[in-house]
Design an enzyme around this catalytic site. Structure first.
Site, short mmCIF file in Angstrom:
data_model
loop_
_atom_site.label_atom_id
_atom_site.label_comp_id
_atom_site.label_asym_id
_atom_site.label_seq_id
_atom_site.Cartn_x
_atom_site.Cartn_y
_atom_site.Cartn_z
N HIS A 199 0.83 -1.20 0.00
CA HIS A 199 0.00 0.00 0.00
C HIS A 199 0.87 1.25 0.00
O HIS A 199 1.69 1.45 0.91
CB HIS A 199 -0.91 0.00 1.23
N TYR A 213 7.63 10.54 -3.85
CA TYR A 213 8.71 11.52 -3.94
C TYR A 213 10.07 10.88 -3.66
O TYR A 213 10.85 11.34 -2.84
CB TYR A 213 8.45 12.69 -2.98
N HIS A 250 -6.80 9.44 -3.95
CA HIS A 250 -7.19 8.07 -4.29
C HIS A 250 -8.08 8.04 -5.53
O HIS A 250 -8.04 7.09 -6.31
CB HIS A 250 -7.94 7.43 -3.11
N CYS A 275 8.21 21.98 -7.36
CA CYS A 275 7.56 20.69 -7.11
C CYS A 275 8.45 19.56 -7.62
O CYS A 275 9.11 19.68 -8.65
CB CYS A 275 6.21 20.66 -7.82
N ARG A 311 0.20 22.97 -4.79
CA ARG A 311 0.17 21.51 -4.70
C ARG A 311 -0.32 21.14 -3.31
O ARG A 311 0.42 21.17 -2.33
CB ARG A 311 1.58 20.96 -4.94
#
Length: 433
Positions: free
Chosen positions: A104, A403, A128, A260, A209
């Site tokens: 997950h 990330y 999601h 970002c 963001r």
């Protein structure tokens, strides 16, 4: 002391921009996806800049299977992890996620819904509903239907509930007008390249963001920031209001780029292949060159605050410092960490920032206080800062899964400037076009 990470202040901007310009232009020629345009909407998204009312996307859930068993909510509750198995529900489906826990992306956070519905969590962590991986995962994990399922009104889908206060937040309309709306819930924009011509990016034009609903703080000076340590010498947690912090530490101002992690994801994927990016197949796959901006930031020096709040840091060896991290937690529930050596390096100019371009931060940019870490991936610059912890590296999903570098081998911290192209302008250095 840990090495100094790259910083993009005025001097660094002049040097770094020249080195990336040629490569940036070369990769753009190989780009498979057309650059975004402010007149339309972003490829791969269902959001239009002029669309009203807001209607957030929702996965239907896996289709029922012939002959599948039926379970009640009480049946599902027995599988809350206490006996080794973990079931959850989404809409009318029952899903066994026991073996999926290790895969997950959100890590252990899924356990917050163990033995019950994930619907509410997904309305809050609405990412999601933007990831195509979710639908396929639901198909593989469905084990039955929920016998006592009742359709519930989904107010959040239309911008109500937890999402309602931010719809009229200061600065939001300018962001919609000058940027490409990637998502409304959570609100995410990419700045149009024409809006990046100024050396300092106006606050309302800086990319946004967010990962969840924007926390709206009404009394900024009363906003609490908790300082905690996992080291035995500094075990007591200390709560200070932002007003107390500002009364104790001096303000410091820097000029720095905020970028970002996914800036130019589309170019990167086209130039280097799918294996080069963790954004493939996600909602950020088409990101262009507008996920960055340059600002004048004002706030409290993070290194000064940490040394004052945790006196034992002065006794640690360089080796001990290299083993430690600083976890930054936001009021929205987002949290991640950076190496302690970076936070303590006074050359890094890390801030607990309260102002951008001479004005208070807007809600979308972290009002009343956020982390500002020059040269470090935007994902580590936590907004609406509410807790600072010295200890081990964060086990949160935004450090352990998202990330990260190619192959998810390591968290991304230092982030090279990634421009479309640049233009030299006198002694002001380079400006992004």
């Amino acid at each position: 002391m840990a090495r100094c990470f790259p910083r993009f202040h005025r001097l660094h901007l002049r040097v770094a921009a020249a080195s990336v310009a040629a490569g940036a232009l070369q990769s753009r020629e190989r780009k498979a996806v057309q650059p975004t345009a402010c007149e339309g909407w972003h490829p791969g998204y269902a959001w239009s800049r002029g669309s009203r009312p807001l209607v957030a996307p929702r996965w239907e859930g896996a289709a029922a299977k012939d002959g599948e068993p039926a379970y009640s909510r009480q049946d599902v509750q027995r599988h809350d992890g206490s006996q080794g198995t973990v079931w959850v529900t989404y809409r009318d489906g029952v899903y066994d996620v026991t073996r999926y826990l290790e895969k997950h992306p959100g890590g252990k956070l899924i356990l917050q819904a163990a033995g019950g519905p994930v619907d509410g969590w997904w309305k809050y962590w609405a990412q999601h509903h933007l990831s195509p991986e979710v639908a396929a995962t639901l198909e593989s994990l469905r084990i039955g239907r929920l016998s006592d399922y009742e359709v519930e009104e989904d107010e959040e889908r239309y911008g109500h509930g937890a999402w309602e206060p931010e719809q009229t937040a200061p600065g939001r309309e300018e962001s919609r007008r000058t940027g490409i709306v990637l998502s409304e819930m959570p609100f995410q924009t990419e700045t149009c390249s024409a809006e990046l011509a100024e050396f300092l990016t106006p606050t309302g034009k800086l990319y946004v963001r967010n990962h969840a609903p924007v926390p709206l703080v009404e009394e900024p000076l009363e906003h609490l920031v908790t300082f905690a340590s996992q080291e035995s010498q500094d075990t007591e947690e200390v709560d200070l209001t932002l007003g107390q912090l500002q009364g104790r530490f001096r303000n410091h101002r820097i000029t720095s780029i905020l970028q970002c992690t996914g800036n130019r994801a589309g170019d990167n994927i086209a130039a280097n292949g799918p294996a080069s990016s963790g954004f493939v197949g996600g909602d950020s796959e088409y990101l262009g060159a507008g996920m960055l901006g340059n600002g004048s930031w004002t706030g409290l020096r993070l290194d000064e605050v940490l040394r004052a709040m945790f006196p034992s840091l002065s006794t640690l060896s360089e080796a001990a410092i290299r083993d430690l991290h600083v976890t930054l937690e936001g009021l929205d529930g987002y949290y991640t960490s950076i190496p302690l050596g970076l936070a303590l390096d006074n050359r890094a100019d890390c801030l607990l920032a309260t102002h951008l371009n001479g004005e208070e931060l807007t809600p979308d940019h972290g009002f009343p206080v956020r982390a500002l870490l020059p040269g470090i991936a935007g994902a580590r610059n936590v907004k609406w800062l509410t807790k600072v912890t010295v200890g081990k590296e964060s086990d949160g999903p935004w450090t352990s899964h998202f990330y990260r570098g190619a192959g998810r081998s390591h968290p991304i911290y230092a982030l090279p400037m990634n421009l479309g192209h640049v233009w030299k302008h006198g002694f002001d250095g380079f400006r992004v076009l």
